[in-house]
Write a protein that holds these residues in place. Structure first.
Motif, short mmCIF file in Angstrom:
data_model
loop_
_atom_site.label_atom_id
_atom_site.label_comp_id
_atom_site.label_asym_id
_atom_site.label_seq_id
_atom_site.Cartn_x
_atom_site.Cartn_y
_atom_site.Cartn_z
N ILE A 50 0.88 -1.17 0.00
CA ILE A 50 0.00 0.00 0.00
C ILE A 50 0.92 1.22 0.00
CG2 ILE A 50 -1.88 1.22 1.14
CD1 ILE A 50 -2.58 -1.35 2.64
N LEU A 67 9.29 -0.74 10.01
CA LEU A 67 10.35 -1.01 9.02
C LEU A 67 11.49 -0.01 9.18
CD1 LEU A 67 8.07 -1.80 5.93
CD2 LEU A 67 9.19 -3.43 7.47
N GLY A 78 6.04 14.38 -4.90
CA GLY A 78 6.71 13.55 -3.89
C GLY A 78 6.26 13.90 -2.48
N GLU A 79 7.21 13.91 -1.56
CA GLU A 79 6.87 14.13 -0.15
C GLU A 79 6.38 15.55 0.12
OE1 GLU A 79 9.86 12.71 2.52
OE2 GLU A 79 9.63 10.64 1.85
#
Ligand SMILES: NC(=O)c1ccc[n+]([C@@H]2O[C@H](COP(=O)([O-])OP(=O)(O)OC[C@H]3O[C@@H](n4cnc5c(N)ncnc54)[C@H](O)[C@@H]3O)[C@@H](O)[C@H]2O)c1
Length: 458
Positions: free
Chosen positions: A48, A170, A222-223
Motif C-alpha cells: 500500500i 520497518l 513527492g513528499e
C-alpha cells in the motif's frame, strides 16, 4: 576532527563502501537464493503506497525468489504506472491494482491470498492502515514513523494484542552496517554498561519539503505533497525513529529496559522561510513567504530510560547542512562517535589515552565486530538501497511472515519510538516540561528478552 580527505578516511575499505551510499542504488545484485519455493509456498506480499519508498521495497521484494506480489494499492496514477512498468521490466506478473480513493486499500485487505502488507504511505495513514491490516489477519510492515499521536501508538499495541497479527516497524537504520557492528560491540561488552547515547535525524530537507520550486501540498510532487504540512502545524521531533531505533536495540528498550520520560527544546524557525525567499521561483513576495512555520529548526530531546541511561535525540531538517544521524554510544569503558563521514572510538586501555581511534580500515574495529548478518548477506545486500540496510529490513519482514513468527521489531517498538513525536510536542508546548512515556508493554518489559538480530538468519 577528521575530515573526508583525512588519511584515515582515504584508507577505507569495502566495509564502509557499502554503508556510505545513500539513495536507491542500481539493484544489480549477485544471485542469492532464499529457498527454492514452489509457487504455492511463496510468501505473498502486497504493497500500500508505491511512491519512492514503496517502489524501493518492491524492488527488493522482486529480487527474491520466495515472494509473489499479487496486489498493489496507490491513489496516484503515476505511481501505479511506474510500478507496473517496473514489474513488467523485471518479468514479474502484473499485480491486481487497487486505486481510485483513499480507502481502496480496504478492498485489497479483503483478499485471502495475502500474507503480509508493506505500508509506505504518508505518515497520517500509517497507523490506520497497519491496524486494518492486522484486523484482516495479515502481517503489517509499516514505514517510519508508525504513529502520530499517543492514541495511535496504543492502537498499534491494542490491535496487535487483540488480533495476534504482528506489526513490524520497518526501521532500516537498525540494519546499517556500522550500526549493527556497534550493536555487536555493545553486546560483547566493549563499552561496558551503557550510560548515554546521542542520535538524531539531521537532514537538509528543504528541497524535499518544497517541490517544484517553493510549492507544497496539493499539486506538489513527492513528499512535498504531505510531509511539509507537519512542519507547518507541529513543533516536535517529527521523525525520531532513524536515530532512536538503533539506540533502542542497543539499550534493550521494551526488553529489560524502557523509555521513561523526556524533555524537548525547540529553536526559532528560520530555515524554511529563508529557502522560500532565496529560491529563484520564490522570493519575498511569494505567497509562501508569509507562512509562519510551527516547526523549530532544531528540536532536541533528552530521554531518560528505566536503567538510568540518557539519550539525546536531534531533529534538524530545515537548515542547510550535511546529512548525519550523529550517533554516539557511551559506556563505562569508552565511547564511539559515528556518522556517514566519521567513525571513531575510544576504549580505555585499548586506545591511546585521550585520543580517538579510527573504527575503519584493515583489521579495524568495524571489521572485527561486523555483524553476522552482514557477513552473510553483505555482498548481496550492498546494492539494495541506502547502502544495503533496505535489504535487511525487508528480509526480516519477509522471513517473519514466512516462518509465522514475531518480527524482530514489533508493535511495542513502533509505539515507544513513535511516541517521541507527540511527547516532544507536548513538552515544547509546556515550556520544556517533562513528559512520561506510557508503558506500552503493560509491565512486560521487565521480563521480555531482547530478540533483535541475534545470529545470521534475519
Ligand atoms: N526508511 C526510510 O529510509 C524511508 C525513506 C523514504 C521514505 N520513508 C517513509 O516512507 C513513507 C513514504 O514515503 P515516500 O518517500 O515514498 O513518499 P511518496 O509521497 O513518494 O509516496 C507515498 C505514496 O503513498 C500514496 N498514498 C497516499 N495516500 C494513499 C492512500 N490513502 N492509499 C494508497 N496510497 C496512498 C501516494 O500516492 C504516494 O504514491 C513515509 O512514511 C516516509 O517517511 C522511509
Amino acid at each position: 576532527m577528521k575530515t573526508e580527505s583525512s588519511p584515515a578516511n582515504s584508507s577505507r575499505r569495502g566495509f564502509i563502501k557499502t554503508t556510505a551510499l545513500t539513495g536507491i542504488g542500481l539493484y544489480v545484485l549477485p544471485a542469492f537464493t532464499f529457498g527454492s519455493h514452489a509457487e504455492a509456498e511463496k510468501v505473498r506480499i502486497a504493497l500500500i503506497g508505491v511512491g519512492g519508498r514503496g517502489r524501493g521495497h518492491l524492488r527488493n521484494l522482486m529480487n527474491r525468489d520466495d515472494i509473489l506480489v499479487p496486489a498493489v494499492c496507490d491513489i496516484d496514477p503515476e505511481a501505479i504506472q511506474k510500478t507496473q512498468s517496473m514489474m513488467k521490466k523485471a518479468g514479474y506478473e502484473q499485480p491486481e491494482i487497487y486505486t481510485g480513493n483513499d480507502h481502496a486499500y480496504l478492498k485489497l485487505l479483503e483478499r485471502d491470498d495475502i500474507d503480509g502488507v508493506v505500508i509506505a504511505t504518508p505518515w497520517l495513514w500509517h497507523t490506520r492502515m497497519a491496524v486494518d491490516t492486522m484486523k484482516a489477519g495479515k502481517y503489517a510492515g509499516v514505514e517510519v514513523s508508525a504513529a502520530n499521536t499517543l492514541e495511535e501508538c496504543w492502537d498499534l499495541v491494542n490491535t496487535y494484542e487483540e488480533t495476534g497479527s504482528p506489526a513490524m516497524i520497518l526501521e532500516n537504520v537498525c540494519y546499517r552496517r556500522d550500526v549493527m557492528a556497534v550493536l555487536n560491540m555493545v553486546r560483547q561488552d566493549v563499552f561496558g554498561e551503557l550510560i548515554h547515547a546521542r542520535c538524531g535525524y539531521r537532514h537538509d530537507l528543504q528541497g524535499v519539503k518544497f517541490n517544484p520550486g517553493v510549492e507544497f501540498g496539493e499539486g506538489a510532487r513527492g513528499e512535498a505533497r504531505w510531509r511539509t504540512q507537519h512542519s507547518l502545524h507541529r513543533d516536535a521531533d517529527l521523525y525520531p525513529t532513524h536515530g532512536v531505533g538503533p539506540i533502542a536495540t542497543m539499550m534493550d528498550i521494551n526488553r529489560g529496559n524502557r523509555f521513561e520520560s523526556l524533555t524537548s527544546h525547540s529553536t526559532k524557525s528560520r530555515g524554511l522561510h529563508n529557502y522560500i525567499i532565496k529560491h529563484p521561483e520564490g522570493g519575498p513576495g511569494h505567497k509562501n513567504a508569509k507562512i509562519k512555520w510551527e516547526l523549530g529548526d532544531v528540536v532536541t530531546t533528552q530521554i531518560n530510560t528505566a536503567k538510568g541511561e540518557t539519550i539525546l535525540v536531534t531533529h534538524d531538517t530545515n537548515l542547510p547542512r550535511p546529512y548525519s544521524l550523529n550517533f554516539e554510544v557511551q559506556g563505562e569503558k569508552g565511547i564511539t562517535d559515528f556518522d556517514q563521514h566519521t567513525r571513531r572510538i575510544y576504549i580505555e586501555g585499548s586506545t591511546e589515552k585521550h585520543g580517538w581511534d579510527d573504527m575503519e580500515g584493515d583489521g579495524s574495529w568495524l571489521e572485527k565486530y561486523d555483524h553476522p548478518l552482514w557477513k552473510k548477506y553483505g555482498e548481496y545486500a550492498s546494492g539494495s538501497g541506502h547502502g544495503g540496510m533496505d535489504f535487511f529490513v525487508i528480509h526480516a519482514f519477509v522471513e517473519s511472515v514466512k516462518r509465522k513468527v514475531a518480527p524482530p521489531l514489533d508493535a511495542y517498538d513502533a509505539a515507544a519510538w513513535s511516541a517521541i513525536t507527540p511527547l516532544s510536542e507536548k513538552s515544547i508546548a509546556e515550556g520544556n516540561a517533562p513528559q512520561y512515556f506510557p508503558d506500552f508493554t503493560r509491565g512486560q518489559w521487565i521480563k521480555r528478552k531482547p530478540v533483535f538480530a541475534f545470529g545470521d538468519e534475519f
